[in-house]
Design an enzyme around this catalytic site. Structure first.
Site, mmCIF file in Angstrom:
data_model
loop_
_atom_site.group_PDB
_atom_site.id
_atom_site.type_symbol
_atom_site.label_atom_id
_atom_site.label_comp_id
_atom_site.label_asym_id
_atom_site.label_seq_id
_atom_site.Cartn_x
_atom_site.Cartn_y
_atom_site.Cartn_z
ATOM 1 N N SER A 15 0.867 -1.239 0.161
ATOM 2 C CA SER A 15 -0.251 0.063 -0.026
ATOM 3 C C SER A 15 0.622 1.225 0.208
ATOM 4 O O SER A 15 0.213 2.379 -0.248
ATOM 5 C CB SER A 15 -0.930 -0.064 1.185
ATOM 6 O OG SER A 15 -0.013 -0.167 2.411
ATOM 7 N N GLY A 69 2.456 2.151 2.669
ATOM 8 C CA GLY A 69 2.574 2.375 4.117
ATOM 9 C C GLY A 69 4.031 2.249 4.613
ATOM 10 O O GLY A 69 4.529 2.949 5.389
ATOM 11 N N PHE A 70 4.705 0.894 4.547
ATOM 12 C CA PHE A 70 5.944 0.429 5.041
ATOM 13 C C PHE A 70 6.945 1.763 4.418
ATOM 14 O O PHE A 70 7.759 2.120 5.237
ATOM 15 C CB PHE A 70 6.450 -0.586 4.495
ATOM 16 C CG PHE A 70 7.722 -1.031 4.901
ATOM 17 C CD1 PHE A 70 7.940 -1.532 6.134
ATOM 18 C CD2 PHE A 70 8.840 -0.864 4.013
ATOM 19 C CE1 PHE A 70 9.177 -1.748 6.559
ATOM 20 C CE2 PHE A 70 9.984 -1.351 4.541
ATOM 21 C CZ PHE A 70 10.256 -1.775 5.699
ATOM 22 N N ASP A 78 -1.363 1.028 6.094
ATOM 23 C CA ASP A 78 -1.217 0.823 7.418
ATOM 24 C C ASP A 78 -0.170 1.638 7.988
ATOM 25 O O ASP A 78 0.769 2.264 7.097
ATOM 26 C CB ASP A 78 -0.906 -0.617 7.868
ATOM 27 C CG ASP A 78 0.443 -0.970 7.258
ATOM 28 O OD1 ASP A 78 0.592 -0.395 6.105
ATOM 29 O OD2 ASP A 78 1.136 -1.882 7.605
ATOM 30 N N GLN A 120 -1.120 -5.475 13.036
ATOM 31 C CA GLN A 120 -0.038 -4.608 13.394
ATOM 32 C C GLN A 120 0.229 -4.870 14.790
ATOM 33 O O GLN A 120 -0.256 -5.596 15.480
ATOM 34 C CB GLN A 120 -0.203 -3.157 13.255
ATOM 35 C CG GLN A 120 0.305 -2.733 11.624
ATOM 36 C CD GLN A 120 1.553 -2.820 11.343
ATOM 37 O OE1 GLN A 120 2.657 -3.095 12.161
ATOM 38 N NE2 GLN A 120 2.049 -2.676 10.111
ATOM 39 N N GLY A 132 5.022 -5.298 9.991
ATOM 40 C CA GLY A 132 5.694 -4.533 11.021
ATOM 41 C C GLY A 132 6.752 -5.468 11.645
ATOM 42 O O GLY A 132 7.373 -5.230 12.665
ATOM 43 N N ASP A 175 7.419 -12.261 0.983
ATOM 44 C CA ASP A 175 8.077 -11.580 0.021
ATOM 45 C C ASP A 175 9.448 -11.427 0.585
ATOM 46 O O ASP A 175 9.478 -10.975 1.950
ATOM 47 C CB ASP A 175 7.178 -10.446 -0.590
ATOM 48 C CG ASP A 175 7.513 -9.289 0.360
ATOM 49 O OD1 ASP A 175 6.500 -9.349 1.438
ATOM 50 O OD2 ASP A 175 8.259 -8.466 0.371
ATOM 51 N N CYS A 193 22.487 -23.550 -12.743
ATOM 52 C CA CYS A 193 23.291 -24.570 -12.224
ATOM 53 C C CYS A 193 23.567 -25.596 -13.336
ATOM 54 O O CYS A 193 24.158 -26.413 -13.515
ATOM 55 C CB CYS A 193 22.360 -25.220 -11.206
ATOM 56 S SG CYS A 193 22.428 -24.340 -9.684
HETATM 57 ZN ZN LIG Z 1 20.336 -23.389 -9.523
#
Ligand SMILES: [Zn+2]
Length: 681
Positions: A95, A97-98, A148, A190, A217, A267, A310
């Protein structure tokens, strides 16, 4: 029925770990899942094709940043972010907010919303619950987040309570603003690190008909144990039939522990941010490509991984790319790290569904936190040898001058704080110039202010850290410690990758009198020491500053006191300062350092810092202060370098920042045309 058509498929026995699925406007999402972070509608250095291949089901984008650039008008033109970035699967937007509340002093807050200055063009931007939802609707997120008020997890109870209650009122307004949009909306729990507030917030937010619930938070200053406790308190109170999202967390081990406590979605920037440092998350634990032992290794970085990196490239090649700072090395390692995260989430899901979670959980706990063991073995020293080596430890030795001791690095010959009485220099350059004591006292008077965070880069023999601690303690009245510990007002974070210098100095308190104090020994033993009466909290982060800076709370003040460029070249490079400037781009930070070399000042300027003259010390007429753009925009009282310095730089034969290749000219214009040299009206 919610907009996400959520189905809980299985819950592990002896655990809250769960497997579920839900359907957004674009795809079906299987949980537990990890959402790569695409702040500016792109995951750093990663192509969409590789993200699709990794199995990423949801990308996270950032309303705050997208609102400022490119602006919501462009999303309206394109019909949303999916067509704009050509991403066929889900997008979750936070949003804003952070971001707003992690910027000290840069916003004003009312019941209506928050106001802040755009870092792009300095215009005043208002963000309310309604306008945040309007922006997220325009962006076209599958999952939107309520606005928030995000406070550090270490604030006092009263402040955490106020922020939580405002968050609850804003949550109801956000829900009303969503209206009949088919986009889903998550509420955010929160309450900082307070168990009672977390429980109250979970109860209040789940009263409202959100499509899912987030825990916000956390990952902003608390320890791992506190975070896990808070997570468990909240997930116990969340309804079973809606997804749960732990915002901004974390390492693979953090994810495992949070899934165990009942979280479905995550995340974090770590997979791509640490890739840039040369760090890989693998089935063998964490591997650091800067270890020389990897230079000739032929296998893939993770023998069990089938990602493009890889299957095509050896560890020696990745080591080489990292060594020469080739962008492709960052991209290839980021690709692998995202694959590893996605694969880990799929494995968690498979084990929950198969009923084998407990065994999987216990086995992975051991592996995920392991560090690479390649490289020279630890040297064992006998007791007799140690007696003879009393004045030497590792690469360091004690040199004395009357009753003052100093630490000398035997490899380079460099002596710490060589020019002066070490403690007088520490007080003058770092504690007094930064106004640390005044700023600590201001925070004692104003409990609503964020705690003062000081980074002590290069703990060494702890001269700077102890100078700060002694100065604050000297002002603390001889009262009893408070019965209920109050939150710290000064958070001192020391970074050190070789603690031998402190261990050595602690053996000789007669020469290192500043160490006659309980703090340093406790810090060495437990990585933490606090003084509740002086409201000081001191933490030690062991390892490489270039990695650890991403996990430390953002500072107000940096004591930048590592060995010089010839000994510790990587910390003084243009790239290292660019990373710092990027990290501090939205925060007011003042960085104090002992050098006044033209090339280091050029590096700071080229990286985007404003640069001021610092006090002299010993034979040096000056030292250096770096200011982040936000710090430079505030009244700071420092003497910025002007046209005279620029002229000297132009005539200098040390123009280039340390470590810049002779044919690299990319930095030059950033110095010559730096805004601090433009004529001011
Ligand atoms: Zn890999």
């Amino acid at each position: 029925m919610t907009r996400l058509h959520f189905t809980l498929e299985a819950t592990a026995c002896g655990s809250r770990a769960r497997a579920a699925r839900f359907t957004t406007l674009h795809n079906e999402v299987l949980t537990p899942t990890f959402m790569p972070v695409g702040t500016h509608a792109a995951v750093r250095a990663q192509r969409r094709e590789d993200l699709l291949e990794s199995g990423a089901q949801v990308l996270l984008a950032n309303t705050y940043h997208l609102l400022l650039r490119p602006g919501t008008g462009l999303f309206e033109q394109f019909g949303g972010i999916h067509r704009f970035m050509n991403w066929p699967r889900s997008v979750l937007t936070d949003s804003g907010g952070f971001q707003i509340f992690s910027l000290p002093g840069s916003r004003s807050l009312t019941e209506e919303g928050a106001e802040f200055r755009s870092y792009v063009d300095q215009t005043l931007v208002r963000l309310s619950p309604e306008s945040s939802i309007a922006a997220q609707r325009a962006i076209g997120a599958d999952i939107m987040m309520v606005l928030d008020q995000c406070v550090p997890s270490t604030v006092e109870h009263a402040e955490a309570l106020r922020a939580m209650q405002l968050t609850h009122r804003w949550a109801a307004r956000s829900l009303a603003a969503r209206g009949d949009s088919p986009q889903s909306l998550f509420g955010i729990v929160q309450g900082a690190s307070y168990a009672d507030l977390r429980a109250a917030s979970a109860r209040a937010i789940t009263e409202l008909p959100f499509d899912g619930f987030a825990i916000g938070g956390l990952a902003v200053g608390e320890g791992r144990g506190e975070r896990e406790d808070c997570t468990a308190i909240v997930t116990e109170l969340l309804p079973q039939d809606r997804p749960r999202y732990l915002m901004g967390v974390g390492t693979p081990l953090d994810l495992l522990e949070a899934v165990h406590r009942g979280v479905d979605m995550f995340d974090c920037i770590l997979p791509t941010a640490l890739a840039k440092q040369g760090v890989a998350f693998t089935s063998l634990g964490r591997r650091d490509l800067r270890r020389a032992a990897y230079r000739t290794l032929e296998g893939p970085i993770d023998p069990t991984c089938r990602c493009t990196t890889c299957t095509n490239y050896s560890i020696a090649y990745l080591y080489h790319l990292n060594r020469v700072a080739e962008t492709q090395g960052w991209q290839l390692l980021g690709l692998h790290n995202i694959h590893f995260y996605m694969g880990l989430m799929r494995e968690m899901r498979r084990n929950i569904l198969a009923g084998s979670w407990p065994a999987f959980y216990h086995a992975q706990r051991e592996v995920l936190d392991a560090r690479d063991s390649y490289g020279p073995p630890v040297r064992h020293v006998t007791k007799a040898q140690r007696q003879r080596l009393k004045l030497k430890l590792g690469r360091y030795e004690v040199v004395t001058d009357g009753d003052v001791g100093r630490i000398r690095d035997t490899l380079s010959g460099e002596v710490m704080h060589s020019v002066n009485d070490p403690m007088a220099e520490a007080r003058s350059l770092y504690v007094e110039q930064s106004r640390l004591v005044e700023r600590w006292a201001e925070r004692l008077r104003e409990p609503a202010m964020r705690q003062l965070v000081v980074w002590d880069v290069g703990l060494g023999a702890a001269a700077n850290a102890m100078a700060a601690i002694h100065a604050v303690e000297a002002l603390t009245a001889e009262t009893d410690a408070p019965r209920d510990p109050l939150p710290a007002r000064l958070s001192l974070v020391s970074f050190e990758n070789d603690l031998d210098s402190l261990i050595l100095a602690l053996r000789h308190p007669a020469w290192f009198t500043h160490l006659r104090h309980a703090g340093p020994r406790r810090l060495l033993a437990e990585d933490h020491w606090s003084n509740p009466r002086a409201r000081i909290d001191w933490r030690l982060l062991r390892g490489d500053f270039r990695q650890l800076k991403f996990v430390a709370p953002l500072p107000d003040i940096v004591f930048f006191d590592p060995f010089s460029f010839k000994t510790d070249s990587v910390l003084w490079s243009l790239d290292a300062f660019r990373e710092l400037a990027q990290l501090f781009s939205e925060t007011a930070v003042e960085l104090f350092t002992y050098t006044y070399s033209t090339s280091v000042r050029a590096a700071l300027l080229a990286a985007g810092f404003f640069v001021a003259k610092g006090r002299g010390t010993g034979p040096k007429a000056e030292t250096t202060i770096g200011l982040s753009p936000r710090a430079a925009a505030l009244p700071h009282g420092h003497d910025l370098l002007g046209a005279e310095w620029l002229g000297k730089w132009r005539r200098s034969d040390a123009q280039a920042p340390p470590g810049v290749a002779a044919d690299d000219d990319s930095w030059r214009a950033a110095v010559a045309e730096h805004p601090q040299f433009r004529a001011r009206p």
